[in-house]
Design a protein around this motif. Structure first.
Motif, PDB file in Angstrom:
ATOM      1  N   THR B  36       0.615  -1.111   0.028  1.00 30.42           N
ATOM      2  CA  THR B  36       0.295  -0.396  -0.572  1.00 30.42           C
ATOM      3  C   THR B  36       0.329   1.268   0.028  1.00 30.42           C
ATOM      4  OG1 THR B  36       0.264   0.534   2.080  1.00 30.42           O
ATOM      5  CG2 THR B  36      -2.043  -1.711   1.164  1.00 30.42           C
ATOM      6  N   LEU B  37       0.346   2.140  -0.878  1.00 32.34           N
ATOM      7  CA  LEU B  37       1.249   3.521  -1.044  1.00 32.34           C
ATOM      8  C   LEU B  37       0.440   4.780   0.263  1.00 32.34           C
ATOM      9  CD1 LEU B  37       2.034   2.687  -4.307  1.00 32.34           C
ATOM     10  CD2 LEU B  37       3.651   2.975  -2.619  1.00 32.34           C
ATOM     11  N   GLN B  38       0.938   5.118   0.216  1.00 39.45           N
ATOM     12  CA  GLN B  38       0.615   6.716   0.672  1.00 39.45           C
ATOM     13  C   GLN B  38       1.305   7.419   0.029  1.00 39.45           C
ATOM     14  OE1 GLN B  38       2.333   7.949   4.322  1.00 39.45           O
ATOM     15  NE2 GLN B  38       1.619   6.525   5.608  1.00 39.45           N
ATOM     16  N   VAL B  39       0.012   8.982   0.128  1.00 41.50           N
ATOM     17  CA  VAL B  39       0.171   9.984  -0.966  1.00 41.50           C
ATOM     18  C   VAL B  39       1.475  10.814  -1.052  1.00 41.50           C
ATOM     19  CG1 VAL B  39      -0.749  12.470  -1.836  1.00 41.50           C
ATOM     20  CG2 VAL B  39      -2.236  11.015  -0.758  1.00 41.50           C
ATOM     21  N   PRO B  40       2.210  11.084  -2.669  1.00 35.48           N
ATOM     22  CA  PRO B  40       3.826  11.477  -2.180  1.00 35.48           C
ATOM     23  C   PRO B  40       3.661  13.150  -1.384  1.00 35.48           C
ATOM     24  CG  PRO B  40       2.993  11.043  -4.568  1.00 35.48           C
ATOM     25  CD  PRO B  40       1.436  10.693  -3.506  1.00 35.48           C
ATOM     26  N   ASN B  41       4.694  13.192  -1.055  1.00 33.91           N
ATOM     27  CA  ASN B  41       5.129  14.347  -0.137  1.00 33.91           C
ATOM     28  C   ASN B  41       6.057  15.206  -0.770  1.00 33.91           C
ATOM     29  OD1 ASN B  41       5.934  15.875   1.478  1.00 33.91           O
ATOM     30  ND2 ASN B  41       6.594  14.910   3.081  1.00 33.91           N
ATOM     31  N   ILE B  42       6.197  16.233  -1.794  1.00 32.05           N
ATOM     32  CA  ILE B  42       6.873  16.713  -2.940  1.00 32.05           C
ATOM     33  C   ILE B  42       6.648  18.248  -1.910  1.00 32.05           C
ATOM     34  CG2 ILE B  42       7.136  17.761  -5.052  1.00 32.05           C
ATOM     35  CD1 ILE B  42       5.729  14.597  -5.729  1.00 32.05           C
ATOM     36  N   ARG B  43       8.831  18.729  -1.732  1.00 35.37           N
ATOM     37  CA  ARG B  43       7.862  20.242  -1.502  1.00 35.37           C
ATOM     38  C   ARG B  43      10.119  20.270  -2.423  1.00 35.37           C
ATOM     39  NH1 ARG B  43       8.260  19.455   4.106  1.00 35.37           N
ATOM     40  NH2 ARG B  43       8.214  17.669   4.023  1.00 35.37           N
ATOM     41  N   VAL B  44       9.975  21.754  -2.247  1.00 33.69           N
ATOM     42  CA  VAL B  44      12.119  22.262  -2.389  1.00 33.69           C
ATOM     43  C   VAL B  44      11.869  22.470  -1.145  1.00 33.69           C
ATOM     44  CG1 VAL B  44      12.671  24.322  -3.258  1.00 33.69           C
ATOM     45  CG2 VAL B  44      10.799  23.051  -4.733  1.00 33.69           C
ATOM     46  N   ILE B  45      13.080  22.043  -0.955  1.00 35.32           N
ATOM     47  CA  ILE B  45      13.470  22.178   0.625  1.00 35.32           C
ATOM     48  C   ILE B  45      14.384  22.486   0.851  1.00 35.32           C
ATOM     49  CG2 ILE B  45      12.956  18.966   1.229  1.00 35.32           C
ATOM     50  CD1 ILE B  45      12.048  19.601   3.896  1.00 35.32           C
ATOM     51  N   SER B  46      15.638  22.610   1.694  1.00 38.02           N
ATOM     52  CA  SER B  46      17.219  23.008   2.758  1.00 38.02           C
ATOM     53  C   SER B  46      17.671  20.977   2.652  1.00 38.02           C
ATOM     54  CB  SER B  46      17.559  23.517   3.133  1.00 38.02           C
ATOM     55  OG  SER B  46      17.532  23.579   3.980  1.00 38.02           O
ATOM     56  N   TYR B  47      18.422  20.459   2.873  1.00 38.28           N
ATOM     57  CA  TYR B  47      18.810  19.483   3.135  1.00 38.28           C
ATOM     58  C   TYR B  47      18.887  19.542   4.638  1.00 38.28           C
ATOM     59  CZ  TYR B  47      21.107  17.536  -1.209  1.00 38.28           C
ATOM     60  OH  TYR B  47      21.562  16.831  -2.249  1.00 38.28           O
ATOM     61  N   ALA B  48      19.231  20.603   5.289  1.00 40.70           N
ATOM     62  CA  ALA B  48      18.956  20.740   6.819  1.00 40.70           C
ATOM     63  C   ALA B  48      17.886  20.523   7.362  1.00 40.70           C
ATOM     64  CB  ALA B  48      19.246  22.353   7.082  1.00 40.70           C
ATOM     65  N   GLU B  49      16.975  21.426   6.048  1.00 41.30           N
ATOM     66  CA  GLU B  49      15.201  20.488   6.509  1.00 41.30           C
ATOM     67  C   GLU B  49      14.973  19.211   6.651  1.00 41.30           C
ATOM     68  OE1 GLU B  49      12.567  24.544   5.788  1.00 41.30           O
ATOM     69  OE2 GLU B  49      13.876  23.689   3.982  1.00 41.30           O
ATOM     70  N   VAL B  50      15.259  18.672   5.256  1.00 36.49           N
ATOM     71  CA  VAL B  50      15.063  16.870   4.756  1.00 36.49           C
ATOM     72  C   VAL B  50      15.877  16.374   6.257  1.00 36.49           C
ATOM     73  CG1 VAL B  50      16.116  15.411   4.016  1.00 36.49           C
ATOM     74  CG2 VAL B  50      15.263  17.062   3.142  1.00 36.49           C
ATOM     75  N   LYS B  51      16.702  16.560   6.688  1.00 34.74           N
ATOM     76  CA  LYS B  51      17.410  16.116   8.147  1.00 34.74           C
ATOM     77  C   LYS B  51      16.846  16.264   9.488  1.00 34.74           C
ATOM     78  CE  LYS B  51      22.185  15.443  10.150  1.00 34.74           C
ATOM     79  NZ  LYS B  51      23.598  15.998   9.597  1.00 34.74           N
ATOM     80  N   ASN B  52      16.081  17.570   9.519  1.00 31.19           N
ATOM     81  CA  ASN B  52      15.786  17.643  11.118  1.00 31.19           C
ATOM     82  C   ASN B  52      13.968  16.281  10.710  1.00 31.19           C
ATOM     83  OD1 ASN B  52      14.825  19.043  13.071  1.00 31.19           O
ATOM     84  ND2 ASN B  52      13.669  20.595  11.831  1.00 31.19           N
ATOM     85  N   GLU B  53      13.537  16.688   9.302  1.00 28.80           N
ATOM     86  CA  GLU B  53      11.964  15.785   9.400  1.00 28.80           C
ATOM     87  C   GLU B  53      12.378  14.264   9.034  1.00 28.80           C
ATOM     88  OE1 GLU B  53      10.074  15.982   6.066  1.00 28.80           O
ATOM     89  OE2 GLU B  53       9.119  18.679   6.518  1.00 28.80           O
ATOM     90  N   VAL B  54      13.488  13.996   8.783  1.00 27.33           N
ATOM     91  CA  VAL B  54      13.688  12.247   8.412  1.00 27.33           C
ATOM     92  C   VAL B  54      14.002  11.958  10.361  1.00 27.33           C
ATOM     93  CG1 VAL B  54      15.186  10.513   7.959  1.00 27.33           C
ATOM     94  CG2 VAL B  54      14.099  12.502   6.567  1.00 27.33           C
ATOM     95  N   SER B  55      14.706  13.580  11.210  1.00 22.96           N
ATOM     96  CA  SER B  55      15.318  12.550  12.688  1.00 22.96           C
ATOM     97  C   SER B  55      14.265  12.577  13.291  1.00 22.96           C
ATOM     98  CB  SER B  55      16.740  13.391  12.885  1.00 22.96           C
ATOM     99  OG  SER B  55      15.877  14.681  13.412  1.00 22.96           O
ATOM    100  N   GLN B  56      13.215  13.250  13.068  1.00 22.87           N
ATOM    101  CA  GLN B  56      11.945  13.279  14.066  1.00 22.87           C
ATOM    102  C   GLN B  56      11.240  12.719  13.733  1.00 22.87           C
ATOM    103  OE1 GLN B  56      10.227  17.712  13.699  1.00 22.87           O
ATOM    104  NE2 GLN B  56      12.126  18.141  15.463  1.00 22.87           N
TER     105      GLN B  56
END
Lengths: 116, 204
Positions: B36-56
């Motif tokens: 099963t798949l969820q709706v894609p989450n797509i954004r223009v984002i900084s690497y720092a924001e990606v890192k922060n999100e994933v770690s949370q």
């Protein structure tokens, strides 16, 4: 039939060895394009099953080397690359069959039978 | 400079959806279980924001198969699982009954090939839809903490287009993510390709 399997994935080579041996074929293996060319010269296989994305030498370069040396062994490309351009390039280089991973053993065996 | 219009975002989501659908189909064929798949989450984002999100989001150690691509579009694709999920997949594919610890080489080889198939399906479908050819690097497997997920990328650009789809393998309680990082250098070309894609869709 003597079949050379060329793939850098040990997992895929083991699977192919199992499938092809059960179907009565003799299988030799190579883990990249460079080693594949050595095996081709030494064993003269009836068919080659060739991956495209490999270290050292990729499948496209193997196909180019076969063409430039006038080696006309039938090639089945077995790749995860689903791009239409990649497929067209393979056929332009003389490939007989193009199969995408993951694949069904019966589809591969059928492709082998079709190029006999 | 990094703004993406609603129409372009919609086209990108649709393309990602189709690509992920093809990846899920490949994963389904491999493991023999419904995905099963969820709706894609797509954004223009900084690497720092990606890192922060994933770690949370993630607390567990992660197993990652990564494959870079180059062409008119350049970036990195990743297949990410919690490590215990990755081990379950290897056991399914190799019929392994080992309860404790898998052979590292078997795990790495098997997951690299899984990533090869799944990520090729994703990026290849996107390339086919946008009518652009991409060349791939050899897939790599590694394990890391969530906050280290992008440390292995060594980005030259500070911003990326980040597209993530969460999937779940039903019956096995395995979830993971398909992630695509697209370099901002590719951004202008991506917009052109998306416009071409949207226009071709309109003419159908």
């Amino acid at each position: 039939m003597n079949i050379l399997v060329v793939d850098d994935s040990v997992t895929t080579r083991k699977f192919l060895l199992d499938v092809l041996s059960r179907a009565g074929h003799n299988v030799t293996e190579a883990d990249n394009g460079v080693n594949a060319l050595i095996k081709i010269m030494n064993t003269e296989p009836d068919t080659i099953i060739l991956d495209l994305l490999m270290p050292e030498m990729d499948g496209f370069e193997v196909l180019e080397k076969l063409n430039s040396n006038n080696i006309a062994i039938p090639v089945i490309v077995l790749t995860a690359d689903i791009q239409e351009d990649a497929k067209e390039e393979c056929f332009a280089l003389g490939v007989k069959q193009f199969i995408n991973k993951p694949f069904k053993p019966k589809d591969l065996l059928s492709a082998i039978n079709n190029i006999k | 400079m990094y703004n993406i219009s609603e129409i372009e975002l919609d086209a990108l989501k649709e393309i990602m959806n189709i690509g992920v659908g093809r990846s899920a189909f490949s994963l389904n064929k491999l493991v023999g279980k419904r995905i099963t798949l969820q709706v894609p989450n797509i954004r223009v984002i900084s690497y720092a924001e990606v890192k922060n999100e994933v770690s949370q989001q993630e607390k567990e150690k992660l197993s990652i198969i990564t494959m870079a691509f180059k062409g008119e579009l350049t970036g990195l694709s990743e297949l990410v699982f919690p490590t215990d999920g990755a081990i379950k997949i290897v056991k399914i594919l190799t019929d392994s009954k080992l309860e404790n610890g898998l052979d590292d080489e078997l795990k790495s080889n098997t997951l690299s090939e899984v990533g090869n198939m799944i990520l090729n399906a994703l990026i290849g479908t996107i390339g086919n839809l946008l009518k652009t050819r991409m060349r791939y690097s050899i897939p790599k497997y590694f394990e890391c903490k969530p906050e280290e997920i992008i440390d292995n990328i060594s980005p030259e650009n500070s911003k990326v287009i980040y597209a993530e789809t969460v999937f779940k393998i039903i019956d096995e309680d395995i979830s993971g993510s398909f992630i695509v990082f697209l370099e901002v250098d590719s951004y202008k070309r991506l917009l052109e390709l998306l416009n071409d894609y949207s226009n071709s869709y309109k003419t159908l």
